[in-house]
Design a protein around this motif. Sequence first.
Motif, PDB file in Angstrom:
ATOM      1  N   ALA A   1      -0.014   0.412   1.781  1.00 41.28           N
ATOM      2  CA  ALA A   1      -1.121   0.310   0.837  1.00 41.28           C
ATOM      3  C   ALA A   1      -2.290   1.190   1.241  1.00 41.28           C
TER       4      ALA A   1
ATOM      5  N   SER B   1       0.544   4.654  -1.286  1.00 38.95           N
ATOM      6  CA  SER B   1       1.013   3.269  -1.371  1.00 38.95           C
ATOM      7  C   SER B   1       2.477   3.289  -1.787  1.00 38.95           C
TER       8      SER B   1
ATOM      9  N   ARG C   1      -0.779  -1.391   6.336  1.00 48.19           N
ATOM     10  CA  ARG C   1      -2.031  -0.661   6.492  1.00 48.19           C
ATOM     11  C   ARG C   1      -2.184  -0.174   7.935  1.00 48.19           C
TER      12      ARG C   1
END
Length: 224
Positions: free
Chosen positions: A18, A8, A205
């Motif tokens: 993340a 992250s 992501r």
Amino acid sequence: MIELDAVSHDFDGRPVLAGINLSLAEQRVGIVGANGSGKSTFARLLNGLVIPKAGRVLIDGLDTAHEVKAIRRKVGFVFQNPDHQIVMPIVSEDLAFGLKARKVPKGEIASRIDAALAHYGLGYLRERPVHQLSGGEKQLVALSAVLVTEPEIIVFDEPTTLLDLRNRNRVAAAIAELPHQTILVSHDLDLVATCERVLMVEDGRIVADGSPGEVLRFYRGQMQ
């Protein structure tokens, strides 16, 4: 092998990536995503230009947070804008810059430079001032400056975005023939389609991971 373990990252408290867990062993991996999705930060993690706030990035078992010098010998990075990468005023001087830092013998420096420029038909540029080069020539010089250092992995961050079609095709052809493991961040979907594996990044992501056909179909659908 490139490994990201629970990675992250944020900039001044603003989340950028993340919880990324990945292993990348394929020779050619493409990364797509909208502007601001985190894909360029992802690319910079791979040679220690960015160190994750949490988790680990490992290159052949080496941790970017602790062994950045060794990582940068393994991983070359080609920027979107070659003006951000070319640091010397003359082409040959720029190609020599990284080799001198590695204490490569003088005679070997000259032979590596000649070979790299000849490979792309750029020998005539050897003593040319960088400011006189076209955009395509600059991008190929930037790639040559990475190749002379003999990395094992090359990361490209939007290498064709600033180029006209002819020079885009020259750079695409140069990338296609590389024997190195290549990580390619790009909006050029035709270029990404030549990869073995494609990742899509959204809001920091990985939201799609698979073959070029399936991931690019999903990406196009999301962008409509």
